[in-house]
Motif scaffolding. Structure first.
Motif, short mmCIF file in Angstrom:
data_model
loop_
_atom_site.label_atom_id
_atom_site.label_comp_id
_atom_site.label_asym_id
_atom_site.label_seq_id
_atom_site.Cartn_x
_atom_site.Cartn_y
_atom_site.Cartn_z
N ILE A 188 -44.66 30.11 23.87
CA ILE A 188 -45.43 28.86 23.92
C ILE A 188 -46.21 28.67 22.63
N GLU A 189 -46.82 29.74 22.12
CA GLU A 189 -47.58 29.65 20.87
C GLU A 189 -46.67 29.24 19.71
N LYS A 190 -45.46 29.77 19.68
CA LYS A 190 -44.51 29.38 18.62
C LYS A 190 -44.18 27.90 18.71
N LEU A 191 -43.93 27.42 19.93
CA LEU A 191 -43.59 26.01 20.12
C LEU A 191 -44.77 25.12 19.72
N ILE A 192 -45.97 25.53 20.06
CA ILE A 192 -47.16 24.76 19.68
C ILE A 192 -47.32 24.77 18.17
N GLY A 193 -47.04 25.91 17.55
CA GLY A 193 -47.13 26.02 16.09
C GLY A 193 -46.14 25.10 15.39
N ARG A 194 -45.02 24.81 16.03
CA ARG A 194 -44.02 23.91 15.44
C ARG A 194 -44.38 22.44 15.62
N ALA B 81 -45.46 20.05 26.75
CA ALA B 81 -44.01 20.20 26.53
C ALA B 81 -43.63 21.67 26.37
N ALA B 82 -44.44 22.41 25.63
CA ALA B 82 -44.15 23.83 25.39
C ALA B 82 -44.19 24.62 26.70
N VAL B 83 -45.16 24.32 27.53
CA VAL B 83 -45.30 25.02 28.80
C VAL B 83 -44.13 24.68 29.72
N GLN B 84 -43.71 23.41 29.71
CA GLN B 84 -42.56 23.01 30.53
C GLN B 84 -41.30 23.74 30.10
N LYS B 85 -41.09 23.87 28.79
CA LYS B 85 -39.91 24.58 28.30
C LYS B 85 -39.93 26.05 28.70
N ALA B 86 -41.14 26.62 28.77
CA ALA B 86 -41.26 28.03 29.16
C ALA B 86 -41.06 28.21 30.66
N GLY B 87 -41.20 27.13 31.42
CA GLY B 87 -40.95 27.21 32.86
C GLY B 87 -42.14 27.59 33.71
N ILE B 88 -43.35 27.35 33.19
CA ILE B 88 -44.55 27.61 33.97
C ILE B 88 -45.44 26.37 33.94
N GLN C 59 -51.67 25.14 34.28
CA GLN C 59 -52.74 25.95 34.85
C GLN C 59 -52.42 27.44 34.68
N THR C 60 -51.17 27.79 34.94
CA THR C 60 -50.75 29.19 34.79
C THR C 60 -50.91 29.63 33.34
N TYR C 61 -50.53 28.76 32.41
CA TYR C 61 -50.64 29.08 30.98
C TYR C 61 -52.09 29.40 30.62
N TYR C 62 -53.01 28.53 31.05
CA TYR C 62 -54.41 28.74 30.69
C TYR C 62 -54.98 29.98 31.38
N GLN C 63 -54.56 30.25 32.61
CA GLN C 63 -55.03 31.46 33.30
C GLN C 63 -54.52 32.71 32.60
N TRP C 64 -53.24 32.71 32.22
CA TRP C 64 -52.68 33.86 31.52
C TRP C 64 -53.37 34.06 30.18
#
Length: 159
Positions: free
Chosen positions: A84-90, A96-103, A106-111
């Motif tokens: 996700i960080e790589k996608l955001i960096g691009r 969109a990055a979180v959707q591509k990762a499949g989560i 909310q899960t992203y921010y908790q992790w």
């Protein structure tokens, strides 16, 4: 009427009621089980199939089908966060990055919070420490250079 009551009182019951003849055996009724993450999707799917359809001929379906929860290991979480960080960096948005990762977001921010990534206040503290160390090293270098310069002047006889 009195005769009827007397005859009932004098009669001994010839038959034992059915309830007393058979042992008191109750059928075990299966208790509803708690759903686990693996069963959740199958239970919902079965319930949806067995539920009566609406009176209209078209069945209403949800736009996104819910799936069973997946439990990720720490390694998998770290890999997903890195992806996700790589996608955001691009230049992609977080959504969109979180959707591509499949989560979910909310899960992203908790992790991210659980991973202990640096917060802005932590970054500021680190920056202040680095600036202090940088100033200390600059003064140390300046002192050494002054001492070398003084030694060289003595050797050349310029002092």
């Amino acid at each position: 009427m009195a005769d009827l009551k007397e005859t009932e009182a004098n009669q001994v019951p010839a038959e034992v009621p059915v309830k007393e003849q058979t042992p008191d055996v109750r059928e075990k009724v299966a208790k509803p089980r708690k759903r686990t993450g693996k069963q959740g999707g199958a239970v919902r799917a079965r319930a949806a199939r067995s539920a009566p359809q609406a009176s209209s001929s078209k069945a209403v379906t949800s736009p996104t089908a819910r799936t069973a929860r997946k439990i990720y290991s720490k390694k998998e979480r770290a890999l997903k966060l890195g992806e996700i960080e790589k996608l955001i960096g691009r230049g992609e948005s977080i959504r969109a990055a979180v959707q591509k990762a499949g989560i979910s977001e909310q899960t992203y921010y908790q992790w991210k919070k659980a991973a202990g990534q640096t917060t802005p206040s932590d970054g500021l503290k680190d920056l202040v420490k680095l600036e202090e160390e940088n100033a200390r090293l600059k003064t140390l270098l300046a002192d050494r250079l002054r001492n070398e310069n003084a030694e060289l002047r003595k050797k050349l006889g310029l002092a």
